[in-house]
Design a protein around this motif. Structure first.
Motif, mmCIF file in Angstrom:
data_model
loop_
_atom_site.group_PDB
_atom_site.id
_atom_site.type_symbol
_atom_site.label_atom_id
_atom_site.label_comp_id
_atom_site.label_asym_id
_atom_site.label_seq_id
_atom_site.Cartn_x
_atom_site.Cartn_y
_atom_site.Cartn_z
ATOM 1 N N THR A 105 0.857 -1.184 0.000
ATOM 2 C CA THR A 105 0.000 0.000 0.000
ATOM 3 C C THR A 105 0.891 1.232 0.000
ATOM 4 O OG1 THR A 105 -0.166 0.373 2.398
ATOM 5 C CG2 THR A 105 -1.677 -1.252 1.430
ATOM 6 N N VAL A 106 0.344 2.345 -0.481
ATOM 7 C CA VAL A 106 1.031 3.632 -0.443
ATOM 8 C C VAL A 106 0.089 4.635 0.203
ATOM 9 C CG1 VAL A 106 2.098 5.481 -1.786
ATOM 10 C CG2 VAL A 106 2.319 3.106 -2.543
ATOM 11 N N MET A 282 12.326 3.378 -5.002
ATOM 12 C CA MET A 282 13.505 3.991 -5.613
ATOM 13 C C MET A 282 13.676 5.436 -5.168
ATOM 14 S SD MET A 282 12.849 2.252 -9.298
ATOM 15 C CE MET A 282 11.213 1.732 -8.799
ATOM 16 N N ASN A 283 14.928 5.892 -5.160
ATOM 17 C CA ASN A 283 15.275 7.257 -4.784
ATOM 18 C C ASN A 283 15.801 8.022 -5.983
ATOM 19 O OD1 ASN A 283 14.810 6.894 -2.012
ATOM 20 N ND2 ASN A 283 16.884 6.164 -1.645
ATOM 21 N N PHE A 284 15.176 9.153 -6.303
ATOM 22 C CA PHE A 284 15.772 10.110 -7.227
ATOM 23 C C PHE A 284 16.365 11.236 -6.381
ATOM 24 C CE2 PHE A 284 12.384 8.100 -9.725
ATOM 25 C CZ PHE A 284 13.114 7.676 -10.838
ATOM 26 N N ASP A 308 2.929 -0.560 -12.584
ATOM 27 C CA ASP A 308 2.352 0.720 -12.170
ATOM 28 C C ASP A 308 3.446 1.561 -11.518
ATOM 29 O OD1 ASP A 308 -0.079 -0.209 -13.039
ATOM 30 O OD2 ASP A 308 -1.111 0.033 -11.120
ATOM 31 N N GLU A 309 3.381 2.880 -11.726
ATOM 32 C CA GLU A 309 4.412 3.783 -11.209
ATOM 33 C C GLU A 309 3.788 4.854 -10.320
ATOM 34 O OE1 GLU A 309 7.418 5.984 -13.906
ATOM 35 O OE2 GLU A 309 5.950 7.503 -13.262
ATOM 36 N N VAL A 310 4.338 5.026 -9.127
ATOM 37 C CA VAL A 310 3.917 6.058 -8.180
ATOM 38 C C VAL A 310 5.136 6.908 -7.839
ATOM 39 C CG1 VAL A 310 2.917 6.526 -5.913
ATOM 40 C CG2 VAL A 310 2.188 4.501 -7.211
ATOM 41 N N ILE A 311 5.005 8.236 -7.923
ATOM 42 C CA ILE A 311 6.115 9.127 -7.563
ATOM 43 C C ILE A 311 5.638 10.130 -6.519
ATOM 44 C CG2 ILE A 311 7.778 10.844 -8.345
ATOM 45 C CD1 ILE A 311 7.825 9.554 -11.045
ATOM 46 N N PHE A 312 6.399 10.221 -5.435
ATOM 47 C CA PHE A 312 6.175 11.209 -4.384
ATOM 48 C C PHE A 312 7.233 12.291 -4.552
ATOM 49 C CE2 PHE A 312 7.043 12.570 0.113
ATOM 50 C CZ PHE A 312 5.820 13.153 0.361
ATOM 51 N N ALA A 358 12.921 12.802 -5.059
ATOM 52 C CA ALA A 358 11.611 12.160 -5.171
ATOM 53 C C ALA A 358 11.755 10.686 -4.815
ATOM 54 C CB ALA A 358 11.051 12.311 -6.586
ATOM 55 N N ILE A 359 10.644 10.122 -4.373
ATOM 56 C CA ILE A 359 10.569 8.707 -4.030
ATOM 57 C C ILE A 359 9.609 8.040 -5.009
ATOM 58 C CG2 ILE A 359 10.135 7.023 -2.205
ATOM 59 C CD1 ILE A 359 12.308 9.158 -1.541
ATOM 60 N N MET A 360 10.027 6.931 -5.601
ATOM 61 C CA MET A 360 9.169 6.236 -6.545
ATOM 62 C C MET A 360 8.898 4.816 -6.069
ATOM 63 S SD MET A 360 9.395 5.995 -10.691
ATOM 64 C CE MET A 360 10.629 4.731 -10.958
ATOM 65 N N VAL A 361 7.657 4.367 -6.258
ATOM 66 C CA VAL A 361 7.260 2.993 -5.967
ATOM 67 C C VAL A 361 6.725 2.393 -7.262
ATOM 68 C CG1 VAL A 361 5.816 1.478 -4.563
ATOM 69 C CG2 VAL A 361 6.652 3.634 -3.594
#
Length: 391
Positions: A105-106, A282-284, A308-312, A358-361
């Motif tokens: 979950t996010v 992942m960390n950008f 699926d891609e999620v970016i915070f 940014a943080i990506m899931v």
């Protein structure tokens, strides 16, 4: 887990008579995969089994949120304007789950009050990313001071609570299986490889044992099978005087992450920090960009048809797009293309460095959008790649 750690008083030999201050201690073994995986042994003044009451905890439960599968029949890119989410308080009151599937979950939380209970997630490991704020994470294995930019990893079933010193905004990822350090970063015996994006010194276990008064007593709220139960005891059940093992909570600063670069653009998996069953985190981070004389540093327009891609978005000017504020979340489902704004693709040529954070899931089974997320959705986002109309 990372490696072997020890804090406080432990026996010289496990499962033998062990006395502390003239009294025999109880060994509490916490294990994964039965008795076949990582474990730690807690030395406690008494076994944590002396309950006097347990009952369903009545709460507007954030852990099995309402999600509408019909909302996913419209295949489109989405933007959740999480900065407008104003609900705050303790962990349970301020937490909102936005995206869910069977593996992870996010969600987000705005912590402004200390918890008056300890919470144990017996369904999943939890990873909190602190985008703003500072305070103390209290766990039954000890305390960790946290600050902006820290990841806080809490293994499954370890009771904990947050004591924020000021308002703490957090991204939360739950992982239900094999969540932690990717196996490709480890040697066969468990040591982190020299080319991993971090090393053992970057991971901080609790620095001191739990600091609560001997007479204080706190209930334990346990989540299991997406149901909350509150457990009460005659006294606090985790009076731990020491522990050792491989199973422990930790903090890790995103600023200690060591990015990798290339002469030409690499896929986002090169930025992996953590992974679980069917998903990656992942960390950008600020880094040098591609250095081939004809490199295009901006990502490809791409169709990741199984992911699926999620970016915070945390801070900085993100290379691939504009028009998204800090702490917002984008969600790009599999099945349709996505990528940078058209002019960002060309504008990136010649760039030497990026300050983005940014943080990506990435998930390998579809995510469902919860009602809490739909309230925050920017309905126009899907169409912002049309050059005359983009943000």
């Amino acid at each position: 887990m990372i490696d072997y750690r020890k804090l406080g008083f432990v026996s010289t030999k496990q499962h033998t008579i062990c006395e502390y201050e003239g009294k025999m201690l109880a060994e509490h073994v916490i294990t994964r995969d039965g008795f076949n995986d990582h474990y730690s042994i807690l030395y406690q003044k008494r076994a944590p089994t002396h309950e006097i009451k347990s009952e369903i905890f009545k709460h507007d439960n954030p852990f099995f949120p309402n999600y509408n599968k019909e909302s996913n029949t419209e295949l489109k890119r989405r933007h959740f304007q999480t900065p407008i989410y104003k609900k705050e308080g303790n962990l349970l009151d301020s937490r909102a789950t936005l995206l869910v599937n069977n593996s992870c979950t996010v969600g987000i939380a705005n912590l402004s009050k200390s918890d008056t209970y300890f919470f144990s997630n017996s369904d999943a490991d939890e990873l909190f990313f602190v985008s703003e704020g500072k305070g103390v994470l209290q766990t039954v294995m000890g305390e960790i001071d946290y600050k902006k930019g820290d990841y806080l990893f809490i293994p499954k079933a370890i009771p904990y609570r947050f004591l924020p010193n000021d308002k703490s905004n957090m991204l939360i990822v739950e992982g239900k299986n094999k969540f932690g350090i990717p196996s490709e970063f480890r040697l066969a015996m468990g040591q982190l490889k020299l080319d991993a994006p971090y090393n053992h010194r970057d991971f901080h276990s609790p620095s001191r044992l739990l600091n609560i008064d001997e007479n204080e007593n706190y209930p334990i709220i346990v989540k299991k099978d997406n149901q909350l139960t509150i457990h009460e005891y005659t006294d606090f059940p985790y009076k731990v005087v020491g522990w050792d093992g491989w199973y422990w909570p930790f903090s890790f600063s995103v600023y200690d992450y060591q990015p990798k670069t290339s002469s030409v653009h690499l896929p986002p998996t090169i930025h992996t920090a953590f992974s679980g069953n069917k998903f990656y985190v992942m960390n950008f981070v600020p880094r040098m960009l591609d250095y081939h004389p004809k490199a295009v540093p901006c990502p490809w327009p791409h169709s990741s048809i199984d992911c699926d891609e999620v970016i915070f978005y945390v801070s900085g000017d993100f290379t691939s797009r504009k028009g998204i504020s800090n702490y917002s979340i984008s969600y790009h489902p599999s099945g349709i293309p996505h990528g940078p704004h058209p002019e960002r693709y060309e504008q990136s040529i010649g760039a030497k460095y990026t300050q983005e954070l940014a943080i990506m899931v990435d998930t390998f089974e579809p995510l469902f959008v919860t009602e809490a997320a739909m309230v925050l959705e920017d309905k126009k986002y899907h169409y912002t790649w049309d050059s005359p109309n983009h943000l």
